[in-house]
Design an enzyme around this catalytic site. Structure first.
Site, PDB file in Angstrom:
ATOM      1  N   HIS A 249      54.615  92.100 120.857  1.00  0.00           N
ATOM      2  CA  HIS A 249      55.652  91.372 120.111  1.00  0.00           C
ATOM      3  C   HIS A 249      56.963  92.159 120.118  1.00  0.00           C
ATOM      4  CE1 HIS A 249      57.347  90.137 115.932  1.00  0.00           C
ATOM      5  NE2 HIS A 249      57.770  89.290 116.860  1.00  0.00           N
TER       6      HIS A 249
HETATM    7 CA    CA Z   1      56.537  89.811 124.082  1.00  0.00          CA
END
Ligand code: CA
Ligand code: V1P
Ligand code: ZN
Length: 393
Positions: A184
């Site tokens: 992320h």
């Molecule tokens: Ca990513």
């Protein structure tokens, strides 16, 4: 002399600092700066350097790093002595400041220089885009998306992407940040959570408590408050192990296509973390170099300027393949290219789109079971499209 006949008015620049390579995170650490040299060598073997402007980049200054990071943090990063490695075995209880030191973000010799070089490349790339000297600018030494303004995280100390986007915001109204690293893009998302001039979109493996960094769920769309213009301007695409080129491509096109329609970005910042490839030492996905590169291809169809950053990628030969392929996507491979690339270039004859890259044969390792159902992927697309009802350029 070679007859340089590049497509008219279309320029790609490659920003590279050869002095990043000699830096070492430690023997057992997965981050290997030599992958940047490996990439550059492959790019040169194909003669792609003849189709781009090549820059040896300068280091970013303290003031430039300070555009995002706090002075306290930068001063400590600058002064902290390199530690003996591996530190966590020798001295497990030593106090850790700003998350510096320890296994993920070790204090190694020349760390501050290394960070300034990474940020320098990305900033140079952003400046070329700003002054319209490049249509696509490539900075494989950047892409360190986890760094926070006063904290190192996940192998990232300085957030070169945030610094580059801050530069882009001086010249462009809206920046679309896309992150195809398997992790992320939390640092970039957080940095821009209160503005509607940057929309961030990360695709990643999501499993809180199990997979780093654990954030970026489908419902994480930026702090929701009536007074926050940045609300709804974070898009997250949480995925499971083993996703294929076909699924990823479909998802990418429907999500990014819709974002482009609604947000109308003036420039794209694409983080091309190569740990989403099959066979990556830390990753979990099943992407081939072609599927990874298809994301860059799709972004290019919007016809707006773009910066391409590196990021993760822990099976170095695969990283070099992916980033060399994406460099070829940026410069556009067609017959014209053979007029640009000199005849004696070792791999020149392979530089044709269809039979492209014999070296694309990836190290695959153990095959990963695909844990992404069509139903779930459809739900994700549905959620993202609903979220985008709140976004208007
Ligand atoms: Ca990513
Ligand atoms: O999982 C963790 C932390 C350490 N635990 C307390 C939780 N760290 C991960 C960090 C991954 C960083 C990825 C960076 C990027 O997104 C951008 C450049 O790609 C981690 C892992 C892992 N398998 O997730 N650290 C390490 N492995 C590691 C292994 C050996 C030596 C040092 C670190
Ligand atoms: Zn990563």
């Amino acid at each position: 002399e070679y007859n340089i006949t590049r497509p008219k008015g279309y320029t790609v620049s490659y920003h590279f600092n050869p002095d990043m390579e000699p830096h070492h995170f430690g023997l057992t650490h997965p981050m290997k700066p030599f992958r940047l040299t490996l990439t550059k060598s492959l790019v040169t073997a194909y003669g792609m350097n003849f189709a781009m402007d090549n820059y040896n980049t300068r280091i970013a200054t303290y003031e430039e790093l300070n555009s995002f990071h706090t002075s306290d943090y930068l001063d400590y990063l600058h002064m902290a002595p390199p530690e003996e490695m591996p530190r966590d075995i020798d001295n497990p209880d030593k106090e850790v400041k700003f998350n510096l030191g320890g296994s993920d973000c070790p204090l190694f010799h020349g760390l501050y220089d290394y960070c300034s070089m990474s940020a320098g490349s990305s900033l140079d790339a952003a400046r070329k885009i700003c002054n319209k000297q490049s249509d696509i600018a490539i900075a494989w030494g950047g892409g360190l998306h986890h760094a926070k303004k006063s904290e190192a995280s996940g192998f990232c100390y300085i957030n070169d992407i945030v610094i580059a986007i801050l530069q882009l915001l001086r010249c462009y109204p809206r920046v679309l940040y896309i992150d195809i690293d398997v992790h992320h893009g939390d640092g970039v998302e957080e940095a821009f959570h209160s503005t509607d001039r940057v929309l961030t979109c990360s695709f990643h493996k999501f499993a809180p408590e199990v997979f780093f960094p654990g954030t970026g769920g489908l419902d994480d769309n930026g702090p929701k408050s009536e007074h926050n213009p940045g609300a709804h301007h974070a898009i997250n695409v949480p995925l499971n192990d083993g996703i294929t080129d076909e699924q990823y491509g479909h998802l990418f096109q429907s999500v990014i296509g819709k974002i482009n329609e609604k947000f109308r970005p003036s420039v794209i910042a694409l983080q091309c973390g190569a740990d989403s490839l099959a066979g990556d030492r830390l990753g979990r996905f099943n992407l081939q170099v072609q599927g990874h590169g298809a994301c860059a291809k799709f972004c290019k169809t919007f016809g707006i300027p773009m910066i391409m950053f590196g990021g993760g990628g822990y099976t170095p030969r695969n990283v070099a393949r992916a980033w060399a392929y994406e460099t070829s996507v940026a410069i556009d491979v067609d017959e014209k290219i053979n007029k640009i690339i000199p005849e004696h270039t070792p791999w020149r004859k392979h530089f044709v789109q269809e039979e492209l890259f014999p070296s694309l044969e990836q190290i695959l390792g153990e095959p990963r079971a695909n844990r992404n159902s069509q139903k779930r992927l459809q739900e994700i697309i549905q959620h993202v499209h609903e979220q985008l009802r709140f976004v208007n350029a």
